[in-house]
Each structure stands twice: as C-alpha cells, then as structure tokens.
Design a protein around this motif. Structure first.
Motif, PDB file in Angstrom:
ATOM      1  N   GLY A  16       0.750  -1.205  -0.051  1.00 36.04           N
ATOM      2  CA  GLY A  16      -0.034  -0.024   0.069  1.00 36.04           C
ATOM      3  C   GLY A  16       0.669   1.010  -0.018  1.00 36.04           C
ATOM      4  N   LEU A  17       0.219   2.324   0.665  1.00 38.44           N
ATOM      5  CA  LEU A  17       0.955   3.464   0.399  1.00 38.44           C
ATOM      6  C   LEU A  17       1.786   3.774   1.764  1.00 38.44           C
ATOM      7  CD1 LEU A  17      -2.202   5.675  -0.850  1.00 38.44           C
ATOM      8  CD2 LEU A  17       0.016   4.899  -2.174  1.00 38.44           C
ATOM      9  N   SER A  18       1.365   3.210   2.907  1.00 39.06           N
ATOM     10  CA  SER A  18       2.135   3.643   4.161  1.00 39.06           C
ATOM     11  C   SER A  18       1.758   2.306   5.014  1.00 39.06           C
ATOM     12  CB  SER A  18       1.391   4.930   4.944  1.00 39.06           C
ATOM     13  OG  SER A  18       1.845   5.091   5.931  1.00 39.06           O
ATOM     14  N   VAL A  19       2.804   2.306   6.083  1.00 40.10           N
ATOM     15  CA  VAL A  19       2.615   1.304   6.844  1.00 40.10           C
ATOM     16  C   VAL A  19       2.226   1.867   8.309  1.00 40.10           C
ATOM     17  CG1 VAL A  19       4.304  -0.143   5.882  1.00 40.10           C
ATOM     18  CG2 VAL A  19       5.160   1.405   7.503  1.00 40.10           C
ATOM     19  N   ILE A  23      -1.609   7.082   9.727  1.00 43.87           N
ATOM     20  CA  ILE A  23      -1.752   7.756   8.194  1.00 43.87           C
ATOM     21  C   ILE A  23      -2.669   6.860   7.326  1.00 43.87           C
ATOM     22  CG2 ILE A  23      -0.424   7.971   6.187  1.00 43.87           C
ATOM     23  CD1 ILE A  23       2.113   8.618   8.074  1.00 43.87           C
ATOM     24  N   GLN A  24      -2.766   5.545   7.625  1.00 41.64           N
ATOM     25  CA  GLN A  24      -3.940   4.664   6.822  1.00 41.64           C
ATOM     26  C   GLN A  24      -4.956   5.139   6.937  1.00 41.64           C
ATOM     27  OE1 GLN A  24      -2.779   0.637   8.238  1.00 41.64           O
ATOM     28  NE2 GLN A  24      -0.920   0.409   6.617  1.00 41.64           N
ATOM     29  N   VAL A  25      -5.346   5.452   8.184  1.00 40.48           N
ATOM     30  CA  VAL A  25      -6.896   5.925   8.645  1.00 40.48           C
ATOM     31  C   VAL A  25      -7.042   7.254   7.729  1.00 40.48           C
ATOM     32  CG1 VAL A  25      -8.526   6.847  10.450  1.00 40.48           C
ATOM     33  CG2 VAL A  25      -7.082   4.781  10.764  1.00 40.48           C
ATOM     34  N   LEU A  26      -6.199   8.364   7.707  1.00 41.22           N
ATOM     35  CA  LEU A  26      -6.290   9.521   7.031  1.00 41.22           C
ATOM     36  C   LEU A  26      -6.350   9.109   5.544  1.00 41.22           C
ATOM     37  CD1 LEU A  26      -3.811  11.776   8.833  1.00 41.22           C
ATOM     38  CD2 LEU A  26      -6.394  11.660   8.971  1.00 41.22           C
ATOM     39  N   LEU A  27      -5.711   8.294   4.979  1.00 40.79           N
ATOM     40  CA  LEU A  27      -5.683   7.946   3.478  1.00 40.79           C
ATOM     41  C   LEU A  27      -6.958   7.222   3.283  1.00 40.79           C
ATOM     42  CD1 LEU A  27      -2.017   6.192   3.225  1.00 40.79           C
ATOM     43  CD2 LEU A  27      -2.936   8.590   2.058  1.00 40.79           C
ATOM     44  N   PHE A  28      -7.573   6.678   4.200  1.00 39.12           N
ATOM     45  CA  PHE A  28      -8.875   5.785   3.612  1.00 39.12           C
ATOM     46  C   PHE A  28      -9.866   6.831   3.690  1.00 39.12           C
ATOM     47  CE2 PHE A  28     -12.809   4.099   5.474  1.00 39.12           C
ATOM     48  CZ  PHE A  28     -13.014   3.064   4.433  1.00 39.12           C
ATOM     49  N   GLN A 172       6.589 -12.667  -2.155  1.00 39.56           N
ATOM     50  CA  GLN A 172       5.091 -12.267  -2.044  1.00 39.56           C
ATOM     51  C   GLN A 172       4.926 -11.002  -1.901  1.00 39.56           C
ATOM     52  OE1 GLN A 172       4.571 -15.575   0.949  1.00 39.56           O
ATOM     53  NE2 GLN A 172       2.741 -15.573  -0.018  1.00 39.56           N
ATOM     54  N   VAL A 173       5.836  -9.726  -1.601  1.00 41.99           N
ATOM     55  CA  VAL A 173       5.376  -8.644  -1.262  1.00 41.99           C
ATOM     56  C   VAL A 173       5.433  -7.758  -2.606  1.00 41.99           C
ATOM     57  CG1 VAL A 173       6.039  -6.631  -0.055  1.00 41.99           C
ATOM     58  CG2 VAL A 173       6.172  -8.934   0.927  1.00 41.99           C
ATOM     59  N   ILE A 174       4.322  -7.141  -2.907  1.00 39.10           N
ATOM     60  CA  ILE A 174       4.204  -6.124  -3.892  1.00 39.10           C
ATOM     61  C   ILE A 174       4.206  -4.559  -3.224  1.00 39.10           C
ATOM     62  CG2 ILE A 174       2.751  -4.984  -5.691  1.00 39.10           C
ATOM     63  CD1 ILE A 174       1.580  -7.963  -5.981  1.00 39.10           C
ATOM     64  N   PRO A 175       5.069  -3.743  -3.619  1.00 40.56           N
ATOM     65  CA  PRO A 175       5.298  -2.688  -2.944  1.00 40.56           C
ATOM     66  C   PRO A 175       4.346  -1.516  -3.563  1.00 40.56           C
ATOM     67  CG  PRO A 175       7.190  -2.740  -4.323  1.00 40.56           C
ATOM     68  CD  PRO A 175       6.380  -4.079  -4.169  1.00 40.56           C
ATOM     69  N   HIS A 176       3.198  -1.763  -3.613  1.00 37.58           N
ATOM     70  CA  HIS A 176       2.182  -1.087  -4.392  1.00 37.58           C
ATOM     71  C   HIS A 176       0.878  -1.294  -3.732  1.00 37.58           C
ATOM     72  CE1 HIS A 176       0.536   0.831  -7.677  1.00 37.58           C
ATOM     73  NE2 HIS A 176       1.634   1.243  -8.340  1.00 37.58           N
ATOM     74  N   GLU A 269       6.692   5.598  -8.697  1.00 38.42           N
ATOM     75  CA  GLU A 269       5.647   4.526  -9.193  1.00 38.42           C
ATOM     76  C   GLU A 269       4.099   4.716  -8.621  1.00 38.42           C
ATOM     77  OE1 GLU A 269       7.005   0.442  -9.209  1.00 38.42           O
ATOM     78  OE2 GLU A 269       9.065   1.297  -9.736  1.00 38.42           O
ATOM     79  N   LEU A 270       4.189   5.043  -7.257  1.00 32.88           N
ATOM     80  CA  LEU A 270       3.006   5.110  -6.693  1.00 32.88           C
ATOM     81  C   LEU A 270       2.248   6.255  -7.289  1.00 32.88           C
ATOM     82  CD1 LEU A 270       3.962   3.908  -3.143  1.00 32.88           C
ATOM     83  CD2 LEU A 270       2.844   2.792  -4.817  1.00 32.88           C
ATOM     84  N   ILE A 271       2.830   7.435  -7.291  1.00 37.77           N
ATOM     85  CA  ILE A 271       2.480   8.619  -7.576  1.00 37.77           C
ATOM     86  C   ILE A 271       1.970   8.674  -8.950  1.00 37.77           C
ATOM     87  CG2 ILE A 271       3.186  11.188  -8.178  1.00 37.77           C
ATOM     88  CD1 ILE A 271       5.211  10.977  -5.820  1.00 37.77           C
ATOM     89  N   PHE A 272       2.695   8.037 -10.015  1.00 37.69           N
ATOM     90  CA  PHE A 272       2.018   7.915 -11.322  1.00 37.69           C
ATOM     91  C   PHE A 272       0.975   7.171 -11.436  1.00 37.69           C
ATOM     92  CE2 PHE A 272       6.642   8.736 -12.775  1.00 37.69           C
ATOM     93  CZ  PHE A 272       6.527   9.933 -12.907  1.00 37.69           C
ATOM     94  N   SER A 273       0.784   5.987 -10.781  1.00 37.85           N
ATOM     95  CA  SER A 273      -0.220   5.025 -10.632  1.00 37.85           C
ATOM     96  C   SER A 273      -1.582   5.845 -10.002  1.00 37.85           C
ATOM     97  CB  SER A 273      -0.080   3.818  -9.861  1.00 37.85           C
ATOM     98  OG  SER A 273       0.885   3.160 -10.569  1.00 37.85           O
ATOM     99  N   ILE A 274      -1.370   6.527  -8.884  1.00 32.58           N
ATOM    100  CA  ILE A 274      -2.480   7.204  -8.286  1.00 32.58           C
ATOM    101  C   ILE A 274      -2.865   8.203  -9.109  1.00 32.58           C
ATOM    102  CG2 ILE A 274      -3.092   9.041  -6.797  1.00 32.58           C
ATOM    103  CD1 ILE A 274      -1.028   7.449  -4.677  1.00 32.58           C
TER     104      ILE A 274
END
Length: 313
Positions: A16-19, A23-28, A172-176, A269-274
């Motif tokens: 995802g975007l943050s661990v 911040i995850q709550v704010l992003l949600f 197994q981890v996708i950094p996305h 990569e995350l920025i362009f995808s978003i």
C-alpha cells in the motif's frame, strides 16, 4: 511446474501507501471521499450526456464513454485499496491479482483509444465543419468505440495470459496499492524476458499509435485555428479542444511514465499510478463541466428540471 508454484504461492501482500496505522486512517478517508466524488462526477456526465438532447453529438457520445471508462478504472482499483487500508492482512490472491491487472490494463488501454477518437472528432469538427455530420456518423462513432474496447481487451488478454504462466515463488510482497503487470514481473522466479518484451512492444504500439493520432489531429487543428482571421473565432475553436487536451496530458503523461519506467518500488511509481487511476478519473468530469459551456448549460437545465419536479410534488 507453473501449477505447483501457483498452488504454493496463493497470495500476494500489497504494502500500500503507508505502514503507519494513523496515516492509513487518513488515507482511507481521503480516498473514500475521492472515490465517492469520482462516482458522482462521472455518473453526472453520463446522465447529462444521455438525457439532454443538446448533447447528442459525437463529441459528447465519446465523453460519456470516457466517463464510463474512468468509473470502471477507479472501481477496479480503489475499493481494494480501501479494504487494505483498514485490514491487518493486506493480501490478494494470485488469481485476484492477475484479474485486477487484466482489467487495469484493458480499461486503461481502451481509454487511450477513446481519447484518440475524441481527438479525431475535434479534428473533423474544426477542419471540416461542413462535412462533420457525414464524417462522424453514428455508425462510425459506434464502430470506433467497439474497436477501442476490442483492442484494449485483446492487448490486455495477451499480456495477462503470458503472466498467468509465470512461476511465483518466495517473494510475495508487492510494494504497491494495486496489481499492475510491471510489479508482478519482479516477483517471478521464471524468465520474464519474453513477457517484458511483449509488454513493452504492445505498450509502444498501443500507446504510441494512439498518441500519433492525437498529435496528427492537433497539428492539423492548430494549423486550421491559426488560419482563422478573427480573434474570437480562434478563441472559440480552441476552447472546444482545451478540455480534451488537458485530459490527454494528465492520462497519457502518468500512464506512459508508469508503464515505461523500470519497476523499483519507488514513490514515483505510486504517484504515477495514483494520478492515472485515481486522480484523472476525478478531475475529468471537473475539466469537462467547468471548461465546457454546453455541459454547464445542460447541468443547469437538468437541475432546474429536477427542482421543478420536486416543487410539483
């Protein structure tokens, strides 16, 4: 071998975007608001272009399909992103990941074709105004949309089927926050040279081909606009293209950079995808409603009609 590895590795972990849980709550909250606004905006464009007879023209026919594609693209990505933001186990099955990658690639590819068809529509409207009705017939417009869907589907099908035969093991981890084909290649322990070559070649042919159509159309459009003697005429002609040019710049720029840059898990990569999958579907309705007088007038008529019906009740 492929079946054994697919049965061994049954899921991927989307970082995802943050661990950080706060911040995850704010992003949600942020992405939920963006998603709801995106749905409302694109549904509004689709409804007004279908119900208002003043907008029953090729330009708005393509616009309604663009809104539908934006709605599909963001719906393929954002709900899963929201689920992972509030869940402890941020996982997706291998089959689910490949399915999501297929739909992202297919819808984004179809949108490239629709954007190029919209450029051709503006070209015929400005360069051949007297023949516009004949050149942009209902049959041609419908055919262009069907071809766009077919080519986008075929391109995605070829690349996804090839990715389905890859062996995924250990990592197994996708950094996305979503599954995209470039991200999956780095997780494979198979030889991905053929997959990578096919992806790059199809992306170059697909993206560059549609971009050339857009470039050719606007080269002729600019030439025609500059030949118009009156300033008001030039301004009116350019205003009909400005919304489309803005949409093309946002989508092509971010999608090109995402699929052509090496996969490294970088924030870019995350920025362009978003940008191409979340932000662009949100701003396209704003671009076409705020910068287009006909759409604004149609929205006013729709709201006035709705208020009148409420008063009559």
């Amino acid at each position: 071998m492929a079946l054994r590895n697919h049965s061994t590795i049954t899921e991927f972990i989307l970082l995802g975007l943050s661990v950080d849980s706060h911040i995850q709550v704010l992003l949600f909250v942020l992405f939920l608001a963006i998603y709801l606004l995106t749905i409302m905006g694109n549904l509004m464009i689709m409804i007004v272009t279908m119900t208002d007879t003043h907008l029953h023209t090729p330009m708005y026919f393509f616009l309604s399909h663009l809104s539908f594609l934006d709605l599909c693209l963001t719906s393929v990505i954002v709900p899963k992103m929201l689920e992972n933001l509030v869940s402890h186990k941020k996982s997706v099955s291998v089959e689910g990941c490949l399915t999501q990658a297929f739909f992202v690639f297919s819808i984004a590819g179809t949108e490239l074709f629709v954007l190029s068809a919209m450029a051709y529509d503006r070209y015929t409207a400005i360069c051949y105004p007297l023949l516009y009705g004949q050149l942009m017939s209902k049959q041609l417009c419908g055919g262009l949309v069907w071809v766009s869907w077919a080519l986008g589907f075929l391109d995605a099908l070829i690349n996804t089927l090839m990715a389905w035969n890859l062996d995924f093991c250990e990592v197994q981890v996708i950094p996305h926050f979503s599954c995209e084909l470039p991200s999956l290649f780095s997780l494979s322990c198979s030889d991905i040279s053929t997959n990578f070559t096919v992806l790059v070649c199809s992306a170059i042919i697909h993206a560059s081909g549609t971009l050339l159509l857009v470039f050719f159309s606007y080269t002729r459009i600019v030439s025609t606009i500059l030949s118009i003697s009156s300033t008001s005429g030039r301004s009116k002609a350019f205003s009909t293209c400005s919304s489309h040019l803005t949409a093309v710049s946002f989508f092509y720029g971010s999608a090109f950079l995402r699929y052509f840059m090496p996969t490294s898990g970088s924030p870019l990569e995350l920025i362009f995808s978003i940008q191409y999958s979340v932000v662009t579907p949100l701003i396209n309705p704003l671009i076409y409603s705020l910068k287009n007088k006909e759409v604004k007038s149609a929205l006013k008529r729709m709201l006035q009609k709705g208020l009148k019906q409420l008063r009559e009740r």
